[in-house]
Design an enzyme around this catalytic site. Structure first.
Site, PDB file in Angstrom:
ATOM      1  N   PHE A 171       0.807  -1.233   0.000  1.00 34.67           N
ATOM      2  CA  PHE A 171       0.000   0.000   0.000  1.00 34.67           C
ATOM      3  C   PHE A 171       0.832   1.270   0.000  1.00 34.67           C
ATOM      4  O   PHE A 171       0.334   2.338  -0.345  1.00 34.67           O
ATOM      5  CB  PHE A 171      -0.960   0.008   1.207  1.00 34.67           C
ATOM      6  CG  PHE A 171      -0.316   0.387   2.514  1.00 34.67           C
ATOM      7  CD1 PHE A 171      -0.074   1.723   2.826  1.00 34.67           C
ATOM      8  CD2 PHE A 171       0.071  -0.582   3.435  1.00 34.67           C
ATOM      9  CE1 PHE A 171       0.539   2.081   4.031  1.00 34.67           C
ATOM     10  CE2 PHE A 171       0.684  -0.238   4.626  1.00 34.67           C
ATOM     11  CZ  PHE A 171       0.919   1.095   4.925  1.00 34.67           C
ATOM     12  N   LYS A 195      -1.278  -7.000  -9.487  1.00 40.20           N
ATOM     13  CA  LYS A 195      -2.271  -7.087  -8.404  1.00 40.20           C
ATOM     14  C   LYS A 195      -1.835  -6.058  -7.358  1.00 40.20           C
ATOM     15  O   LYS A 195      -0.982  -6.323  -6.515  1.00 40.20           O
ATOM     16  CB  LYS A 195      -2.273  -8.506  -7.811  1.00 40.20           C
ATOM     17  CG  LYS A 195      -3.558  -8.944  -7.119  1.00 40.20           C
ATOM     18  CD  LYS A 195      -3.968  -8.097  -5.939  1.00 40.20           C
ATOM     19  CE  LYS A 195      -3.132  -8.319  -4.711  1.00 40.20           C
ATOM     20  NZ  LYS A 195      -3.453  -7.373  -3.619  1.00 40.20           N
ATOM     21  N   GLU A 198      -5.059  -3.873  -2.213  1.00 43.26           N
ATOM     22  CA  GLU A 198      -6.491  -3.571  -2.202  1.00 43.26           C
ATOM     23  C   GLU A 198      -6.782  -2.285  -1.425  1.00 43.26           C
ATOM     24  O   GLU A 198      -7.860  -1.712  -1.539  1.00 43.26           O
ATOM     25  CB  GLU A 198      -7.279  -4.754  -1.610  1.00 43.26           C
ATOM     26  CG  GLU A 198      -7.017  -5.060  -0.138  1.00 43.26           C
ATOM     27  CD  GLU A 198      -5.719  -5.861   0.105  1.00 43.26           C
ATOM     28  OE1 GLU A 198      -4.890  -5.959  -0.817  1.00 43.26           O
ATOM     29  OE2 GLU A 198      -5.556  -6.360   1.232  1.00 43.26           O
ATOM     30  N   SER A 248       5.084  -7.174   3.503  1.00 39.89           N
ATOM     31  CA  SER A 248       5.625  -7.483   4.828  1.00 39.89           C
ATOM     32  C   SER A 248       6.418  -8.794   4.811  1.00 39.89           C
ATOM     33  O   SER A 248       6.304  -9.588   3.879  1.00 39.89           O
ATOM     34  CB  SER A 248       4.476  -7.572   5.829  1.00 39.89           C
ATOM     35  OG  SER A 248       3.548  -8.522   5.351  1.00 39.89           O
ATOM     36  N   CYS A 303       9.500   1.332   3.662  1.00 38.07           N
ATOM     37  CA  CYS A 303      10.383   0.201   3.990  1.00 38.07           C
ATOM     38  C   CYS A 303      11.786   0.701   4.265  1.00 38.07           C
ATOM     39  O   CYS A 303      12.593   0.005   4.855  1.00 38.07           O
ATOM     40  CB  CYS A 303      10.403  -0.802   2.850  1.00 38.07           C
ATOM     41  SG  CYS A 303      11.167  -0.128   1.378  1.00 38.07           S
ATOM     42  N   GLU A 403       8.521  -4.207  13.470  1.00 34.27           N
ATOM     43  CA  GLU A 403       8.365  -3.141  12.467  1.00 34.27           C
ATOM     44  C   GLU A 403       7.054  -2.417  12.798  1.00 34.27           C
ATOM     45  O   GLU A 403       5.962  -2.950  12.557  1.00 34.27           O
ATOM     46  CB  GLU A 403       8.297  -3.707  11.040  1.00 34.27           C
ATOM     47  CG  GLU A 403       8.217  -2.600  10.002  1.00 34.27           C
ATOM     48  CD  GLU A 403       8.045  -3.092   8.570  1.00 34.27           C
ATOM     49  OE1 GLU A 403       7.403  -4.134   8.351  1.00 34.27           O
ATOM     50  OE2 GLU A 403       8.556  -2.416   7.654  1.00 34.27           O
TER      51      GLU A 403
HETATM   52  P1  NAD Z   1       1.280  -6.725   3.014  1.00 32.90           P
HETATM   53  O1  NAD Z   1       2.270  -7.832   3.080  1.00 32.90           O
HETATM   54  O2  NAD Z   1       0.173  -6.723   3.988  1.00 32.90           O
HETATM   55  O3  NAD Z   1       0.577  -6.692   1.556  1.00 32.90           O
HETATM   56  C1  NAD Z   1       1.345  -6.672   0.377  1.00 32.90           C
HETATM   57  C2  NAD Z   1       0.550  -7.359  -0.734  1.00 32.90           C
HETATM   58  O4  NAD Z   1       0.326  -8.716  -0.377  1.00 32.90           O
HETATM   59  C3  NAD Z   1      -0.822  -6.747  -0.993  1.00 32.90           C
HETATM   60  O5  NAD Z   1      -1.049  -6.710  -2.378  1.00 32.90           O
HETATM   61  C4  NAD Z   1      -1.783  -7.698  -0.284  1.00 32.90           C
HETATM   62  O6  NAD Z   1      -3.023  -7.800  -0.941  1.00 32.90           O
HETATM   63  C5  NAD Z   1      -1.055  -9.016  -0.339  1.00 32.90           C
HETATM   64  N1  NAD Z   1      -1.271  -9.816   0.881  1.00 32.90           N
HETATM   65  C6  NAD Z   1      -1.301  -9.355   2.151  1.00 32.90           C
HETATM   66  N2  NAD Z   1      -1.466 -10.366   3.018  1.00 32.90           N
HETATM   67  C7  NAD Z   1      -1.543 -11.487   2.270  1.00 32.90           C
HETATM   68  C8  NAD Z   1      -1.709 -12.855   2.598  1.00 32.90           C
HETATM   69  N3  NAD Z   1      -1.834 -13.238   3.857  1.00 32.90           N
HETATM   70  N4  NAD Z   1      -1.754 -13.753   1.590  1.00 32.90           N
HETATM   71  C9  NAD Z   1      -1.615 -13.353   0.298  1.00 32.90           C
HETATM   72  N5  NAD Z   1      -1.469 -12.064  -0.061  1.00 32.90           N
HETATM   73  C10 NAD Z   1      -1.419 -11.139   0.908  1.00 32.90           C
HETATM   74  O7  NAD Z   1       2.103  -5.357   3.064  1.00 32.90           O
HETATM   75  P2  NAD Z   1       1.494  -3.896   3.155  1.00 32.90           P
HETATM   76  O8  NAD Z   1       0.914  -3.692   4.517  1.00 32.90           O
HETATM   77  O9  NAD Z   1       0.668  -3.591   1.977  1.00 32.90           O
HETATM   78  O10 NAD Z   1       2.831  -3.022   3.011  1.00 32.90           O
HETATM   79  C11 NAD Z   1       3.660  -2.700   4.091  1.00 32.90           C
HETATM   80  C12 NAD Z   1       4.828  -3.661   4.205  1.00 32.90           C
HETATM   81  O11 NAD Z   1       5.552  -3.700   2.979  1.00 32.90           O
HETATM   82  C13 NAD Z   1       5.829  -3.240   5.261  1.00 32.90           C
HETATM   83  O12 NAD Z   1       6.259  -4.376   5.960  1.00 32.90           O
HETATM   84  C14 NAD Z   1       6.971  -2.631   4.442  1.00 32.90           C
HETATM   85  O13 NAD Z   1       8.225  -2.650   5.084  1.00 32.90           O
HETATM   86  C15 NAD Z   1       6.947  -3.513   3.249  1.00 32.90           C
HETATM   87  N6  NAD Z   1       7.580  -2.886   2.107  1.00 32.90           N
HETATM   88  C16 NAD Z   1       8.806  -3.357   1.731  1.00 32.90           C
HETATM   89  C17 NAD Z   1       9.465  -2.758   0.686  1.00 32.90           C
HETATM   90  C18 NAD Z   1      10.833  -3.236   0.288  1.00 32.90           C
HETATM   91  O14 NAD Z   1      11.363  -2.725  -0.698  1.00 32.90           O
HETATM   92  N7  NAD Z   1      11.431  -4.192   0.983  1.00 32.90           N
HETATM   93  C19 NAD Z   1       8.886  -1.682  -0.003  1.00 32.90           C
HETATM   94  C20 NAD Z   1       7.613  -1.243   0.382  1.00 32.90           C
HETATM   95  C21 NAD Z   1       6.977  -1.853   1.450  1.00 32.90           C
END
Ligand code: NAD
Length: 519
Positions: A171, A195, A198, A248, A303, A403
């Site tokens: 997000f 994708k 959401e 994450s 991140c 985090e």
């Molecule tokens: P998230 O893991 O909750 O979601 C990321 C994506 O995965 C979304 O599209 C979501 O729909 C999908 N998703 C979430 N939970 C899922 C599950 N259980 N099963 C299948 N798909 C799932 O992450 P977020 O809250 O959207 O973003 C924040 C996180 O992203 C933080 O931990 C941040 O550090 C990390 N991030 C990392 C980087 C990097 O370059 N390493 C960059 C940006 C964000």
């Protein structure tokens, strides 16, 4: 608050709650057409600054993913057969559109994600930088050739597209993170399924309108909205050859495992806990301003956010008063308000989680040096947390290990650089880190020993430029090839080696012998 539960286990494929709202229902984009998803579940997309429901995102399922994959598969043979020049022309056109529509894209990022407009514009500018690097594909996609591997025999390695590639994005960067992958994937001759999160699907919708406007052939890029079901559809789809993920740690691990089990190439970038080390000789005012923007920019939802500050020796006495005073000047507010230094966090669930993390820090013995739990004069209905500093944090406290992903800076104090390096390396993640000092020897020692993918020296957010690879180490990354730079071309191409000779050719000597015979 979105109706999306944040506590589902990764394996849980059940659709999340159905939201009841009159807002516009988003459509998927596939084969060059906007189509309704086949499912009945939706999630509200809200403006985190005021709770306004902006749209309803469908929770697409496997059938929707397969329809997108079918469109992408159908488009692939023609797309990969086009010349590299022709494909690159489209990337130039995307770049032009991003430049023209930067205000619209930035406004969308702020509306659905909350960050202040200046940060949103910076995000779109970073996306443009990545697109520009993808335009170098006629150079970067080149292979290698070696003449004479044996008498009259040459070997050449060429790069070919992989097939249908998919990206699952988080997000916090709705414009930039999809563009870490999309331009490289398609310029290399692949077709693509996106994708988006959401929670922030609207900027991806604009991106697909841009692709439509420039006349990108139908099916080259496809958009599927949704959450777990759509993700599992991608991970299991036999038609998808490569998966890029950003999110994450727990989801990254899950994506990496399941996609790899299904024979796909994967790059899965996870979460972070980034340390900033301040040495006694650091330039105080510049260090403090960098630390503040690193910790509190984008409300700490980066991140690459510096979330732990470690002072070494006398740095503690030199910077702490100023750090507190400058933090107290920062203003949380609607991202469209030019006075706001930071916007809201993404959801009320995030707000609650961050409050909880602050309270836990206090219970565990940290000093609440700046308390942002009740920021003043923020708009009603928004998910605001003000800049917060937890001081005297110890390594075993949650404020050091979790985090928090909000505007909370944990501060620790040590006496030596060795101790600081130990703190950094004991963390399970290793995304980014920064050291503030004018001492080159300290920089060299620190950069050599830290187990972290990206290191900044007197730079708060050490994100690699688009022409270098971007990624963390350890639990911040699962895979091999990093994002953008040369790694992107490696990830989005397959190498093929052709070893050849021609019996009538000069390299065997025969051609010249026969020509000579004729004389
Ligand atoms: P998230 O893991 O909750 O979601 C990321 C994506 O995965 C979304 O599209 C979501 O729909 C999908 N998703 C979430 N939970 C899922 C599950 N259980 N099963 C299948 N798909 C799932 O992450 P977020 O809250 O959207 O973003 C924040 C996180 O992203 C933080 O931990 C941040 O550090 C990390 N991030 C990392 C980087 C990097 O370059 N390493 C960059 C940006 C964000």
């Amino acid at each position: 608050m979105t109706s999306q539960s944040r506590t589902l286990a990764p394996e849980d494929t059940a659709s999340v709650a159905v939201a009841a709202s009159p807002a516009r229902v988003l459509q998927n984009y596939m084969g060059g057409r906007w189509v309704s998803a086949k499912v009945s579940g939706f999630v509200d997309v809200t403006n985190p600054a005021n709770g306004e429901v902006l749209a309803r995102a469908p929770l697409s399922g496997r059938d929707d993913v397969e329809a997108a994959v079918a469109a992408a598969s159908a488009a692939w043979p023609d797309w990969r057969s086009r010349s590299i020049g022709e494909r690159t022309e489209f990337i130039y056109a995307i770049r032009e559109q991003f430049r023209k529509r930067i205000d619209e894209l930035a406004a969308s990022v702020t509306r659905e994600g909350g960050k202040v407009l200046s940060d949103a514009r910076a995000e779109v500018s970073r996306a443009i930088e990545v697109i520009e690097v993808a335009c170098a594909a006629p150079m970067t996609m080149q292979g290698r050739i070696l003449e004479g591997v044996s008498r009259g025999i040459n070997s050449e390695t060429i790069r070919q597209s992989v097939g249908v590639c998919a990206a699952i994005t988080p997000f916090n960067f709705p414009a930039m993170v999809p563009m870490w992958f999309l331009p490289f994937a398609i310029v290399c001759g692949n077709t693509f399924v996106l994708k988006p999160s959401e929670q922030v699907p609207l900027t991806s919708e604009i991106i697909c309108h841009i692709l439509d406007d420039i006349g990108l052939p139908p099916g080259v890029v496809n958009l599927v909205h949704g959450a777990h079901d759509a993700v599992n559809g991608i991970l299991d789809s036999p038609g998808i050859r490569a998966v890029s993920f950003v999110g994450s740690v727990s989801t990254a691990k899950y994506i990496y495992r399941r996609a790899a089990e299904n024979g796909k190439r994967v790059q899965a970038l996870g979460g972070a806990k980034n340390y900033m080390i301040v040495m006694p000789d650091a330039v105080v005012d510049k260090t403090v301003s960098n630390v503040l923007s690193s910790a509190f920019g984008n409300a700490g939802q980066r991140c690459m956010a510096g979330s732990v500050l470690v002072t070494v020796g006398s740095a503690q006495a030199k910077i702490m008063d100023r750090l507190k005073a400058e933090t107290e000047k920062l203003i949380a507010g609607d991202g469209t308000d030019p006075k706001a230094s930071l916007g809201p966090v993404i959801s009320s669930a995030s707000c609650d989680r961050i409050h909880q993390a602050i309270e836990t820090g206090v219970k565990e013995g940290a000093e609440l040096l700046v308390d942002g739990r009740r920021p003043k004069q923020t708009p009603a209905g928004g998910n605001f947390v003000g800049p917060t500093i937890l001081n005297n944090v110890k390594p075993e406290m949650h404020a050091a290990t979790d985090e928090i992903f909000g505007p909370v800076l944990s501060v620790m104090h040590v006496q030596t650089l060795d101790e600081a390096i130990d703190l950094v390396n004991r963390d399970a993640r290793g995304n980014g880190t920064s050291i503030f000092t004018e001492n080159g020897a300290a920089v060299r020692e620190y950069s050599r020993r830290v187990e972290v993918g990206m290191v900044g020296v007197n730079i708060g957010v050490a994100a690699s430029p688009a022409y270098f690879p971007f990624s963390g180490w350890k639990d911040s990354f699962f895979g091999d090839l990093h994002v953008h730079g040369w790694d992107a071309v490696e990830f989005f191409t397959r190498k093929k080696t052709v070893t050849s000779r021609y019996f009538s050719g000069g390299e065997t000597g025969k051609y010249f012998v026969e020509q000579g015979d004729k004389k």
